[in-house]
Design an enzyme around this catalytic site. Structure first.
Site, PDB file in Angstrom:
ATOM      1  N   HIS A  65      -2.011   1.333  -0.378  1.00  0.00           N
ATOM      2  CA  HIS A  65      -2.912   0.502  -1.176  1.00  0.00           C
ATOM      3  C   HIS A  65      -3.109  -0.868  -0.511  1.00  0.00           C
ATOM      4  O   HIS A  65      -4.209  -1.412  -0.484  1.00  0.00           O
ATOM      5  CB  HIS A  65      -2.338   0.350  -2.591  1.00  0.00           C
ATOM      6  N   GLU A  68      -5.496  -0.540   2.271  1.00  0.00           N
ATOM      7  CA  GLU A  68      -6.865  -0.448   1.728  1.00  0.00           C
ATOM      8  C   GLU A  68      -7.449  -1.841   1.509  1.00  0.00           C
ATOM      9  O   GLU A  68      -8.592  -2.116   1.857  1.00  0.00           O
ATOM     10  CB  GLU A  68      -6.828   0.346   0.420  1.00  0.00           C
ATOM     11  N   HIS A  69      -6.641  -2.735   0.974  1.00  0.00           N
ATOM     12  CA  HIS A  69      -7.111  -4.107   0.717  1.00  0.00           C
ATOM     13  C   HIS A  69      -7.458  -4.817   2.027  1.00  0.00           C
ATOM     14  O   HIS A  69      -8.528  -5.398   2.172  1.00  0.00           O
ATOM     15  CB  HIS A  69      -6.026  -4.906  -0.020  1.00  0.00           C
ATOM     16  N   GLU A 141      -2.681  -7.771  -9.182  1.00  0.00           N
ATOM     17  CA  GLU A 141      -3.183  -6.443  -9.569  1.00  0.00           C
ATOM     18  C   GLU A 141      -2.033  -5.607 -10.149  1.00  0.00           C
ATOM     19  O   GLU A 141      -2.196  -4.927 -11.171  1.00  0.00           O
ATOM     20  CB  GLU A 141      -3.801  -5.734  -8.353  1.00  0.00           C
TER      21      GLU A 141
END
Lengths: 426, 423
Positions: A65, A68-69, A141
């Site tokens: 993740h 991905e950022h 997040e």
């Protein structure tokens, strides 16, 4: 290009593979003006231990993740968002347990959008400074998830089910795990997994599939890719027995929220294909627990609950059935659900009606370009290919198959998790 | 696409004929001026009338029938648009061109009208079993507001910002108000809705307009005469920028900053504001708020600026660590000042305009967007697609700066977090 005819629905999916191994799928809808494209990498949150180039590598939870950022950063200090904004396109991405997908929704300049999607995902731009900057954002997040009872319930249940499988870990990672991710972790996973052989591109919309393929080939052939092996992800041995049969967590809920999860080894369904298992189990759950069941309606009429849902998931070697409900009488509802699970009923009239309804919705499944794009992604990840004969499958599905699978269903290996309001822990 | 209207004294029918989609999508709308005491009952009704009717006495019967109609979808919802509340019954069915059965279209299309006009009622009261099921569901929905920090924070912020107008009215109401609803007074509200509310039906799909009108006329036999209007816009008093807060049991703090929007022209309301808001915060990660609060300072994952057009307000929302809230307030105020001073580039302006024009074009690939556009064209004279595209292309930097001056800080509210996370 190869044409995959979706039988009975008059739809076609075009597919081809680039020389470097990148697989491409295209679905055409001439009635729209927009285009939806996704470039997916078969690398998700569970892939934190793997062998690559003769080395065993382990990275912290949350790395997929995190990558991905930071993937959105570009060489000149800008981001992919800046570029796509100029074209009037929306760009986004998401990470699941098993893959990461970068998506672009555009109105025009298809070639430019396509090329830049491929370019920014296939160009590594990582630095300690960029990693550090992103940590604060991703921690926030993760904290959003800590305020979400649904998230707490879902991952809490996975922790009750699995001892070794990494599905139990948050996709974002926890704040402490996120803090431990460093630039070499990002570089290692990028180098290992972001390999065209490990990726696939799906384009849906008003496009010419041959033109799309020629642009993709042109783009890929202008780059140099090492011919690398795909990493071998560690496959954990997961014991059959659930870890914790019963757990209670205090959370910000006003009504207790319960998940009953059943962990079933897939080999228990010997003789049934994955598609059959998925379809038949969903039908059984719908008939017994869905809105057309007396069971569901009676529980609501007795004010024992207000919502009752169910799902079926395939998690490596296990099939997980989850039944979810909100009730101030969780024990009473639990008793009834377990009794029902041990006495599942299947009715041929319900079966036929639901199968016919599902056939009808296959038609609608090829309407929205975004939905079709996700459907193709799901097919590739679940089955390794586009499923072209679902209509035939439903038409040939016999009631006797449902009876057979009910007989194989052992629901005793169960974990139950209840979220209770914070002041009332048991 | 072809647009055709059929007007009667009791309701208006608006049809958009297109073969772009495989679904026929219909919305049956009942509209009335927002009335705090009626709104919870309307929410109740929108749920109950989709769960039960004389012919389909319970939810099971309804869903079975929908499955028989090739898995059609039918649900109700109540919402508030400024000074108007709407109870909307939504129905999706497969386009008749895909079904080899001549009776299908009439059988499918009549279903929602059968549900709405023939409720399960005995002696002027809704039948108690299904009434109680919906009541329990509403009770849970009201209570669950406390589970969602953002919803709770926005609700409280609007109560502070507009305590005396419908801007702060809750669609669900309170638990006390729910207890006051009975099967008989709910039936009275139902009759009030059918008799007095403005009723409009919008439908989009690959359908025969005249046949559609005939079927609806046959099964939707409203005989009331409705010749009143509703006014969408709310007049809210200006605030004084006061800060208020509550403590919440959450990990993150939810911060809301509300601005009154003063004296906008028709052009500013419908066109310039969207350009302004795109540059400020609605344009995603490249917008001012995102750049300052998220990208440059890593304070949050998301920040949103919501244009409450009919309440004449702008609401900026961000979820973040409690210790960063004062810094976030300062940064947000800086963004607003920069908009007044024109501290955004020509590229930012052009990108905003181009993206808004492209979103109009993209929206024409979605049946619900097309329908919503038509709804507001009819109800609020929203300019047509082509008119809006032209107007967007002509917006100037000076117009955006001028509009920015018309935003006055009403209030700041935060629901404090800082609790340990559960996992």
């Amino acid at each position: 290009m190869e044409k995959i005819e979706i039988k009975g629905l008059k739809e076609t999916i075009y597919t081809d593979t680039c020389k470097n191994g990148l697989k491409v799928y295209v679905w055409v809808n001439e009635k729209v003006k927009s285009t939806f494209m996704s470039l997916s990498v078969k690398f998700g949150s569970i892939n934190t231990e793997f062998s690559y180039n003769g080395t065993d590598i382990q990275v912290p939870n949350g790395t997929a993740h995190f990558l991905e950022h930071v993937k959105f950063n570009e060489k000149d200090g800008s981001t992919a968002h800046d570029y796509f904004k100029k074209l009037g396109s929306d760009v986004n991405a998401f990470t699941t347990f098993e893959y990461t997908s970068y998506i672009v929704f555009s109105m025009n300049k298809i070639k430019e959008n396509l090329n830049h999607l491929l370019d920014f995902v296939q160009t590594p731009v990582f630095s300690a400074k960029l990693i550090q900057k992103e940590k604060g954002i991703i921690i926030e997040e993760a904290r959003m998830g800590e305020d979400d009872p649904g998230n707490i319930s879902f991952f809490g249940t996975l922790n009750s089910l699995f001892k070794n499988y990494k599905y139990k870990n948050l996709i974002t990672g926890t704040p402490d795990e996120i803090k431990n991710i460093n630039v070499s972790d990002i570089e290692n996973v990028y180098d290992a997994f972001y390999n065209p052989k490990n990726m696939f591109l799906v384009v849906t919309g008003n496009v010419n599939p041959y033109e799309i393929m020629s642009w993709v080939n042109e783009n890929q052939e202008s780059k140099t890719f090492e011919d690398k092996e795909i990493p071998l992800c560690k496959k954990e041995k997961e014991p059959t027995k659930v870890v914790e049969e019963r757990k209670v967590i205090e959370a910000n809920v006003t009504t207790p929220m319960t998940k009953i999860a059943i962990k079933i080894p897939k080999k228990q369904f010997n003789g049934f294909s994955d598609i059959e298992i998925r379809v038949l189990l969903n039908l059984i759950l719908s008939i017994n627990f869905g809105s057309t069941s007396d069971f569901n309606n009676d529980l609501k009429a007795e004010k024992l609950l207000t919502s009752l849902t169910s799902s079926v998931s395939f998690l490596t070697d296990y099939v997980v059935i989850m039944i979810n409900y909100d009730s101030i009488y969780p024990e009473e509802v639990e008793k009834r659900i377990i009794h029902k699970l041990n006495n599942l009923e299947v009715d041929e009239k319900d079966f036929k009606r639901k199968v016919n309804a599902n056939i009808a919705t296959l038609v609608l499944g090829y309407d929205d370009i975004e939905a079709v794009n996700y459907k193709i992604q799901d097919n590739i990840m679940d089955y390794g290919e586009v499923i072209s004969d679902m209509k035939e499958f439903y038409e040939n599905l016999k009631f006797e198959r449902m009876i057979s699978i009910v007989k194989l269903l052992d629901t005793k290996n169960m974990a139950i998790l209840t979220l209770v309001p914070k002041k009332k822990a048991s | 696409m072809e647009y055709k209207n059929f007007k009667s004294d009791a309701y208006n029918l608006y049809i958009i004929k297109t073969d772009k989609f495989k679904t026929v999508h219909m919305e049956i709308m009942f509209r009335s001026t927002a009335d705090k005491s009626r709104m919870p009952k309307r929410t109740f009704l929108s749920d109950l009338l989709t769960d039960t009717s004389k012919k389909y006495p319970n939810r099971k019967d309804v869903v079975i029938r929908l499955e028989e109609l090739y898995k059609s979808i039918f649900y109700g919802t109540t919402n508030k648009t400024g000074n108007v509340f709407n109870t909307i019954f939504v129905y999706d069915m497969i386009s008749p061109s895909f079904i080899n059965d001549e009776s299908y279209y009439e059988d499918a299309l009549k279903f929602p009208f059968e549900m709405i006009l023939n409720p399960s009622v005995i002696n002027d009261e809704f039948t108690i079993r299904e009434f109680n099921v919906v009541k329990e569901r509403m009770k849970i929905d009201i209570q669950s507001l406390e589970e969602n920090p953002v919803k709770m924070s926005i609700h409280n912020a609007l109560l502070n910002a507009a305590p005396n107008t419908c801007t702060s009215y809750s669609i669900l109401g309170t638990l006390d108000e729910l207890e006051q609803i009975s099967p008989s007074n709910l039936y009275q509200e139902y009759q009030n809705m059918i008799t007095n509310d403005l009723c409009d039906i919008f439908i989009i799909g690959d359908i025969d307009e005249n046949k559609t009108y005939e079927i609806i006329q046959k099964y939707f036999s409203l005989r009331t005469i409705k010749n009143h209007e509703v006014d969408y816009y709310v007049e809210n008093e200006l605030g004084n920028g006061k800060k208020s807060s509550d403590n919440g049991p959450f990990v993150q703090t939810s911060l809301e900053m509300i601005y009154n929007i003063v004296d906008l022209s028709f052009y500013e309301k419908n066109i310039v504001f969207h350009v302004f808001n795109y540059i400020l915060g609605n344009g995603g990660i490249t917008s001012k708020l995102y750049k300052k609060v998220r990208e440059e300072n890593s304070l949050c994952y998301g920040v949103s600026s919501m244009y409450l057009k009919y309440d004449k307000m702008l609401l900026i929302q961000v979820s973040l660590e409690d210790e960063n809230k004062d810094k976030a307030i300062k940064l947000i105020k800086e963004c607003m000042t920069e908009m007044i001073k024109g501290k955004f580039s020509d590229d930012d302006l052009e990108d905003a305009k181009n993206n808004l024009i492209l979103s109009i074009e993209m929206s024409q690939d979605n049946n619900i967007s097309i329908l919503n556009n038509y709804v507001f064209n009819v109800f609020d004279k929203l300019p047509t697609y082509d008119e809006r595209k032209k107007m967007f292309s002509e917006v100037t930097k000076e117009e955006v700066m001028e509009l920015a001056k018309k935003l006055k800080l009403n209030s700041i509210y935060y629901l404090s977090g800082g609790q340990n996370g559960e996992n």
